[in-house]
Every structure is written in C-alpha cells, then in structure tokens.
Motif scaffolding. Structure first.
Motif, PDB file in Angstrom:
ATOM      1  N   ALA A  64       0.895  -1.238   0.034  1.00 35.16           N
ATOM      2  CA  ALA A  64      -0.067  -0.082  -0.009  1.00 35.16           C
ATOM      3  C   ALA A  64       0.945   1.460   0.056  1.00 35.16           C
ATOM      4  O   ALA A  64       0.578   2.248  -0.609  1.00 35.16           O
ATOM      5  N   ILE A  65       1.966   1.467   0.745  1.00 35.14           N
ATOM      6  CA  ILE A  65       2.743   2.551   1.000  1.00 35.14           C
ATOM      7  C   ILE A  65       3.441   2.775  -0.488  1.00 35.14           C
ATOM      8  O   ILE A  65       3.543   3.569  -0.934  1.00 35.14           O
ATOM      9  N   GLY A  66       3.792   1.700  -1.045  1.00 35.70           N
ATOM     10  CA  GLY A  66       4.777   1.551  -2.278  1.00 35.70           C
ATOM     11  C   GLY A  66       3.778   2.179  -3.310  1.00 35.70           C
ATOM     12  O   GLY A  66       4.220   3.083  -4.300  1.00 35.70           O
ATOM     13  N   ARG A  67       2.520   1.716  -3.380  1.00 38.69           N
ATOM     14  CA  ARG A  67       1.549   2.166  -4.534  1.00 38.69           C
ATOM     15  C   ARG A  67       1.088   3.541  -4.345  1.00 38.69           C
ATOM     16  O   ARG A  67       1.003   4.316  -5.205  1.00 38.69           O
ATOM     17  N   LEU A  68       1.159   4.026  -2.857  1.00 39.74           N
ATOM     18  CA  LEU A  68       0.879   5.543  -2.453  1.00 39.74           C
ATOM     19  C   LEU A  68       1.932   6.435  -3.155  1.00 39.74           C
ATOM     20  O   LEU A  68       1.788   7.347  -3.751  1.00 39.74           O
ATOM     21  N   LEU A  69       3.220   5.860  -2.688  1.00 35.88           N
ATOM     22  CA  LEU A  69       4.122   6.693  -3.454  1.00 35.88           C
ATOM     23  C   LEU A  69       4.507   6.823  -4.810  1.00 35.88           C
ATOM     24  O   LEU A  69       4.902   7.860  -5.391  1.00 35.88           O
ATOM     25  N   GLU A  70       4.204   5.931  -5.385  1.00 37.51           N
ATOM     26  CA  GLU A  70       4.256   5.829  -6.934  1.00 37.51           C
ATOM     27  C   GLU A  70       3.135   6.685  -7.426  1.00 37.51           C
ATOM     28  O   GLU A  70       3.368   7.348  -8.352  1.00 37.51           O
ATOM     29  N   ALA A  71       1.809   6.649  -6.692  1.00 37.87           N
ATOM     30  CA  ALA A  71       0.972   7.594  -7.051  1.00 37.87           C
ATOM     31  C   ALA A  71       1.331   9.002  -7.075  1.00 37.87           C
ATOM     32  O   ALA A  71       0.967   9.797  -7.875  1.00 37.87           O
ATOM     33  N   GLY A  72       1.973   9.307  -6.007  1.00 34.89           N
ATOM     34  CA  GLY A  72       2.625  10.662  -5.868  1.00 34.89           C
ATOM     35  C   GLY A  72       3.407  11.061  -6.736  1.00 34.89           C
ATOM     36  O   GLY A  72       3.378  12.160  -7.224  1.00 34.89           O
ATOM     37  N   MET A  73       4.529   9.962  -7.079  1.00 31.59           N
ATOM     38  CA  MET A  73       5.462  10.493  -8.156  1.00 31.59           C
ATOM     39  C   MET A  73       4.776  10.543  -9.421  1.00 31.59           C
ATOM     40  O   MET A  73       5.043  11.567 -10.241  1.00 31.59           O
ATOM     41  N   LYS A  74       3.926  10.085  -9.919  1.00 32.78           N
ATOM     42  CA  LYS A  74       3.063  10.151 -11.080  1.00 32.78           C
ATOM     43  C   LYS A  74       2.382  11.454 -11.344  1.00 32.78           C
ATOM     44  O   LYS A  74       2.372  12.161 -12.287  1.00 32.78           O
ATOM     45  N   ARG A  75       1.800  11.766 -10.157  1.00 25.36           N
ATOM     46  CA  ARG A  75       1.221  13.093 -10.139  1.00 25.36           C
ATOM     47  C   ARG A  75       2.168  14.117 -10.217  1.00 25.36           C
ATOM     48  O   ARG A  75       1.823  15.146 -10.870  1.00 25.36           O
ATOM     49  N   PHE A  76       3.291  14.060  -9.725  1.00 27.61           N
ATOM     50  CA  PHE A  76       4.242  15.190  -9.779  1.00 27.61           C
ATOM     51  C   PHE A  76       5.299  15.314 -10.736  1.00 27.61           C
ATOM     52  O   PHE A  76       5.897  16.083 -11.043  1.00 27.61           O
ATOM     53  N   THR A  77       5.165  14.176 -11.708  1.00 26.39           N
ATOM     54  CA  THR A  77       5.969  14.004 -12.931  1.00 26.39           C
ATOM     55  C   THR A  77       5.137  13.828 -14.198  1.00 26.39           C
ATOM     56  O   THR A  77       5.617  13.366 -15.169  1.00 26.39           O
ATOM     57  N   GLY A  78       4.010  14.184 -14.237  1.00 20.90           N
ATOM     58  CA  GLY A  78       3.068  14.323 -15.551  1.00 20.90           C
ATOM     59  C   GLY A  78       2.803  12.703 -15.857  1.00 20.90           C
ATOM     60  O   GLY A  78       2.755  12.456 -17.163  1.00 20.90           O
ATOM     61  N   GLY A  79       2.812  11.851 -14.965  1.00 27.24           N
ATOM     62  CA  GLY A  79       2.263  10.366 -15.246  1.00 27.24           C
ATOM     63  C   GLY A  79       3.526   9.342 -15.067  1.00 27.24           C
ATOM     64  O   GLY A  79       3.215   8.178 -15.297  1.00 27.24           O
ATOM     65  N   ARG A  80       4.958  10.080 -15.270  1.00 31.83           N
ATOM     66  CA  ARG A  80       5.919   9.117 -15.212  1.00 31.83           C
ATOM     67  C   ARG A  80       6.158   8.329 -13.696  1.00 31.83           C
ATOM     68  O   ARG A  80       5.891   8.765 -12.720  1.00 31.83           O
ATOM     69  N   SER A  81       6.559   6.992 -13.948  1.00 30.04           N
ATOM     70  CA  SER A  81       6.873   6.370 -12.819  1.00 30.04           C
ATOM     71  C   SER A  81       8.280   5.909 -12.726  1.00 30.04           C
ATOM     72  O   SER A  81       9.210   6.303 -13.672  1.00 30.04           O
ATOM     73  N   PHE A  82       8.790   5.145 -11.989  1.00 31.02           N
ATOM     74  CA  PHE A  82      10.071   4.620 -11.920  1.00 31.02           C
ATOM     75  C   PHE A  82      10.272   3.628 -13.207  1.00 31.02           C
ATOM     76  O   PHE A  82       9.155   2.944 -13.315  1.00 31.02           O
ATOM     77  N   GLU A  83      11.483   3.690 -13.760  1.00 32.93           N
ATOM     78  CA  GLU A  83      11.716   2.901 -15.005  1.00 32.93           C
ATOM     79  C   GLU A  83      11.886   1.573 -14.388  1.00 32.93           C
ATOM     80  O   GLU A  83      12.501   1.199 -13.355  1.00 32.93           O
ATOM     81  N   ARG A  84      11.583   0.359 -15.122  1.00 34.76           N
ATOM     82  CA  ARG A  84      11.424  -1.037 -14.927  1.00 34.76           C
ATOM     83  C   ARG A  84      11.936  -1.900 -15.887  1.00 34.76           C
ATOM     84  O   ARG A  84      11.579  -3.106 -15.899  1.00 34.76           O
ATOM     85  N   ASP A  85      12.741  -1.263 -16.523  1.00 32.97           N
ATOM     86  CA  ASP A  85      13.221  -2.209 -18.049  1.00 32.97           C
ATOM     87  C   ASP A  85      14.381  -2.804 -17.898  1.00 32.97           C
ATOM     88  O   ASP A  85      14.871  -3.669 -18.557  1.00 32.97           O
ATOM     89  N   ALA A  86      15.167  -2.480 -16.579  1.00 28.21           N
ATOM     90  CA  ALA A  86      16.366  -3.466 -16.340  1.00 28.21           C
ATOM     91  C   ALA A  86      15.992  -4.741 -15.447  1.00 28.21           C
ATOM     92  O   ALA A  86      15.428  -4.734 -14.391  1.00 28.21           O
ATOM     93  N   HIS A  87      15.365  -5.802 -16.264  1.00 24.79           N
ATOM     94  CA  HIS A  87      14.873  -6.913 -15.675  1.00 24.79           C
ATOM     95  C   HIS A  87      15.721  -7.848 -14.886  1.00 24.79           C
ATOM     96  O   HIS A  87      15.242  -8.465 -13.842  1.00 24.79           O
ATOM     97  N   THR A  88      17.008  -8.133 -15.175  1.00 26.89           N
ATOM     98  CA  THR A  88      17.816  -9.101 -14.707  1.00 26.89           C
ATOM     99  C   THR A  88      19.049  -8.417 -14.169  1.00 26.89           C
ATOM    100  O   THR A  88      19.475  -7.513 -15.215  1.00 26.89           O
ATOM    101  N   ARG A  89      19.911  -9.032 -13.194  1.00 29.32           N
ATOM    102  CA  ARG A  89      21.292  -8.690 -12.980  1.00 29.32           C
ATOM    103  C   ARG A  89      21.936  -8.893 -14.317  1.00 29.32           C
ATOM    104  O   ARG A  89      23.064  -8.156 -14.626  1.00 29.32           O
ATOM    105  N   GLU A  90      21.829 -10.027 -15.124  1.00 28.69           N
ATOM    106  CA  GLU A  90      22.708 -10.119 -16.035  1.00 28.69           C
ATOM    107  C   GLU A  90      22.599  -9.437 -17.253  1.00 28.69           C
ATOM    108  O   GLU A  90      23.311  -9.029 -17.925  1.00 28.69           O
ATOM    109  N   GLN A  91      21.307  -8.997 -17.326  1.00 30.15           N
ATOM    110  CA  GLN A  91      21.102  -7.620 -18.386  1.00 30.15           C
ATOM    111  C   GLN A  91      21.638  -6.421 -18.116  1.00 30.15           C
ATOM    112  O   GLN A  91      22.474  -6.041 -19.136  1.00 30.15           O
ATOM    113  N   ILE A  92      21.716  -6.138 -16.863  1.00 32.09           N
ATOM    114  CA  ILE A  92      22.551  -4.852 -16.352  1.00 32.09           C
ATOM    115  C   ILE A  92      24.343  -4.875 -16.711  1.00 32.09           C
ATOM    116  O   ILE A  92      24.668  -4.380 -17.338  1.00 32.09           O
ATOM    117  N   ALA A  93      24.553  -6.260 -15.928  1.00 26.78           N
ATOM    118  CA  ALA A  93      25.942  -6.592 -16.452  1.00 26.78           C
ATOM    119  C   ALA A  93      26.198  -6.544 -18.022  1.00 26.78           C
ATOM    120  O   ALA A  93      27.478  -6.007 -18.504  1.00 26.78           O
TER     121      ALA A  93
END
Length: 133
Positions: A64-93
């Motif tokens: 619940a707190i995480g969803r609330l923080l994300e909603a707040g972020m979206k409100r203040f960033t015009g709908g943007r949220s955290f990027e989550r396209d770095a799927h695995t450690r191997e991908q980042i490496a």
C-alpha cells in the motif's frame, strides 16, 4: 585527491576523466536507452563506476505504501513512474560490458550485510550496489 561535484543534466554535463563516477538513486529514473547511453558516457571518462539499481525481477510487489508513493510520483511527474526495464542482473551486467567495462560486480545488501558489518543485518534490505571497472 580531488573531488568535484558537478551539477547538471546527467545526459549533458561534461564528464572529464580519468574519473571514478558514483551515481546514487539515479538509474531507477532512466529509461533503458538513457541508462545505456549513460553507461557509455561514463565509461569514456571513468575508470570505475559505482551505482545502485535493483533489477525488476528482484523488486518486491509494492504494498500500500509503495503504491501510494508511486501515485504521488506520477502526480508530480506528469504520469511518469520508476523505470523497470532493467529486468535481471545479467541484463545490467551485459549493458555495462557492452559499454566497455571489463569487470562488473553486483553486491546485494542482504548478501553482504553480515560480512560487511552493515547496520541491522537481520533486515532484508533490497539494495544492490554495482561496481564496474
């Protein structure tokens, strides 16, 4: 021993080497394209790069707190949220190696809390610090 803090847009600020680059709390906001571009820019100027980033595959389901923080972020960033396209450690490496770093190591807080004598080692802290050289 020389430390210089540089303010500016991470995609545009001049990076002058040789340097040791640190990015804390930044990469979670970058798209995959921007992240890979930053890796290449940093590698061109730095001999080492340290940053924190938890791959999406290791992120817990937001409560619940995480969803609330994300909603707040979206409100203040015009709908943007955290990027989550770095799927695995191997991908980042792989992205770091593609940028030219030879050695890539990921340190998960939960794996090193005891040996490194971190505070509150019994807590499952979801932080991964990366070192690329």
């Amino acid at each position: 021993q020389h430390l210089e803090l540089v303010a500016g847009d991470v995609a545009q600020v001049p990076l002058v080497g040789p340097a040791f680059a640190i990015a804390e709390g930044l990469l979670v906001y970058l798209t995959g394209e921007a992240r890979r571009a930053l890796f290449a820019r940093v590698r061109a100027a730095a001999t080492a790069f340290v940053f924190d980033l938890v791959p999406a595959s290791e992120e817990p389901v937001p409560g619940a707190i995480g969803r609330l923080l994300e909603a707040g972020m979206k409100r203040f960033t015009g709908g943007r949220s955290f990027e989550r396209d770095a799927h695995t450690r191997e991908q980042i490496a792989d992205e770091l190696r593609d940028a030219g770093f030879e050695t890539v190591t990921a340190f998960a807080a939960r794996d090193v809390a005891g040996p490194w004598h971190l505070p509150f080692p019994e807590r499952d802290t979801n932080v991964i610090v990366w070192r690329a050289t």
